[in-house]
Design an enzyme around this catalytic site. Structure first.
Site, short mmCIF file in Angstrom:
data_model
loop_
_atom_site.label_atom_id
_atom_site.label_comp_id
_atom_site.label_asym_id
_atom_site.label_seq_id
_atom_site.Cartn_x
_atom_site.Cartn_y
_atom_site.Cartn_z
N ARG A 1 0.88 -1.18 0.00
CA ARG A 1 0.00 0.00 0.00
C ARG A 1 0.91 1.22 0.00
NH1 ARG A 1 -5.42 1.38 3.38
NH2 ARG A 1 -6.15 -0.08 1.82
N ASP B 1 -17.29 6.91 -1.99
CA ASP B 1 -16.07 6.77 -1.18
C ASP B 1 -15.88 8.12 -0.48
OD1 ASP B 1 -13.66 5.94 -0.12
OD2 ASP B 1 -12.54 6.00 -2.01
N HIS C 1 -7.15 0.58 -6.72
CA HIS C 1 -7.40 -0.29 -5.56
C HIS C 1 -8.04 -1.60 -6.07
CE1 HIS C 1 -7.77 -1.49 -1.55
NE2 HIS C 1 -8.67 -0.66 -1.08
N CYS D 1 -16.46 1.38 0.08
CA CYS D 1 -15.30 0.53 0.40
C CYS D 1 -14.92 0.61 1.88
CB CYS D 1 -14.12 0.93 -0.47
SG CYS D 1 -13.56 2.63 -0.19
N ARG E 1 -13.68 -8.88 0.96
CA ARG E 1 -12.25 -8.62 0.77
C ARG E 1 -11.46 -9.88 1.09
NH1 ARG E 1 -10.20 -3.41 0.96
NH2 ARG E 1 -8.29 -4.50 0.41
N GLN F 1 -10.12 -4.07 -3.75
CA GLN F 1 -11.45 -3.59 -3.38
C GLN F 1 -12.46 -3.94 -4.47
OE1 GLN F 1 -12.35 -1.94 -0.40
NE2 GLN F 1 -14.33 -2.54 -1.21
N1 NVA Z 1 -9.99 6.52 -1.52
C1 NVA Z 1 -9.67 6.05 -0.20
C2 NVA Z 1 -9.83 4.57 -0.14
C3 NVA Z 1 -9.54 3.96 1.20
C4 NVA Z 1 -9.72 2.48 1.20
C5 NVA Z 1 -8.25 6.46 0.14
O1 NVA Z 1 -7.38 6.40 -0.73
O2 NVA Z 1 -8.01 6.83 1.29
N1 CP Z 2 -11.32 -0.45 1.98
C1 CP Z 2 -10.08 -0.49 2.45
O1 CP Z 2 -9.11 -0.71 1.70
O2 CP Z 2 -9.98 -0.34 3.80
P1 CP Z 2 -8.63 -0.12 4.61
O3 CP Z 2 -8.09 1.23 4.25
O4 CP Z 2 -9.06 -0.20 6.06
O5 CP Z 2 -7.67 -1.20 4.26
#
Ligand code: NVA
Ligand code: CP
Length: 319
Positions: free
Chosen positions: A111, A233, A138, A274, A302, A141
């Protein structure tokens, strides 16, 4: 010593673009099987002796726990690597880190803030690399989202999905996932917050092959009318916190999913997010906690879809 694999056949999943329609369907099918097996207490150790490394530059709840638990349920193990705790934080290159990790691990999930970082990791790693969220994509997801849609609607092709809000990392990959599986998707985003232009073009081209219409609009009501699925989101993704005031002004009140917006969709429409969610911002409490919301099933899936993806990448099953 572990054999050095400078493998030309290793597959990385940095975006849904890296999976064909056939591969997505196979992963969803395996995920369904693994879900049934796990629920009936009959999990198989398909990844016995395998280890996943999980590199995190930014926080996570679902991704971290579902990958780690998924590996344990499949008889393997997982190593959590906070980017701050490894030599990356002292300037070791991503390339050298990728090669080193490949000597101990069978797969890497990362990540990252900048998508280029996970691309570099994949370029140098000798084992498969999975994007666990970058600023652009992502994919994990979206596999869970497609599984959830299929469970509710008993099909994917021919459905209509409306996205409201930020054309962010989740939206980019969802657009590709919809296009590849025949779901028409309209994203309603404020001016300047649309998904990546090249992804919209790619999704439109993919959609031509599956009869999925892909569109962008600045009119939430037109996107939502008669939709089967409403998805959103946060307006403030990780790393965008300093932009909070500008973003709230751009998104509120028009791009919030509330009961009035839900009423424009089909009566049996489902609501997806998500997570993590900010109640009262991108979605109201009554919608996310209401009868049409499938967010907990989405979060659970997930686990099942990632287990299927891990088996697919580590060639633990013949797909
Ligand atoms: N768009 C959000 C998704 C989190 C799972 C982010 O990047 O923080
Ligand atoms: N939806 C998602 O990726 O959640 P987290 O940021 O908690 O991993």
């Amino acid at each position: 010593m572990k054999t050095l694999k400078i493998s030309s056949s290793k597959k990385d999943i940095l975006s849904i673009a890296d999976l064909s329609t056939k591969e997505i369907n196979l992963i969803l099918m395996l995920a369904g099987k693994l879900k049934l097996e796990q629920k009936s207490g009959k999990s198989r150790p398909l990844l016995h002796g395998k280890t996943l490394g999980m590199v995190f530059q930014k926080p996570s709840t679902r991704t971290r726990v579902s990958f780690e638990v998924g590996m344990y349920q499949l008889g393997g193990g997982a190593v959590h690597l906070s980017a701050n705790d490894i030599q990356l934080s002292r300037g070791e290159t991503i390339g050298d880190t990728a090669k080193t990790l490949s000597l101990y691990l069978d797969c890497i999930m990362a990540r990252v803030y900048n998508h280029e970082d996970v691309q570099t990791l994949a370029r140098y790693a000798w084992v498969p690399v999975i994007n666990g969220l970058s600023d652009s994509f992502h994919p994990c997801q979206i596999l869970a989202d497609l599984m959830t849609i299929q469970e509710h609607k008993k099909k994917l092709k021919g459905l209509q999905l409306a996205w409201l809000g930020d054309g962010d990392n989740v939206c980019n990959d969802l657009m590709l996932g919809c296009a590849k599986t025949g779901i028409s998707m309209t994203a309603a985003c404020p001016m300047g917050y649309e998904p990546l232009e090249e992804i919209v073009e790619l999704a439109k081209a993919e959609g031509k092959m599956t009869d999925a219409d892909i569109a962008i609009t600045h009119d939430p009501a037109s996107a939502v009318r008669d939709a089967d699925i409403i998805a959103t989101d946060t307006f403030i993704s990780i790393g965008k916190e300093s932009d909070r005031a500008t973003r709230e002004a751009a998104f509120l009140p028009n791009y919030q999913v509330n009961t009035d917006i839900m009423k424009l969709a089909k009566r049996d429409a489902i609501f997806m997010h998500c997570l993590p969610a900010k109640r009262g911002m991108e979605v109201t409490t009554d919608v996310i906690d209401g009868k049409q919301s499938v967010v907990w099933q989405e979060a659970e899936n997930r686990l099942h879809t990632q287990k299927a993806l891990l088996c697919f990448l580590m060639k633990a099953v013949a797909l």
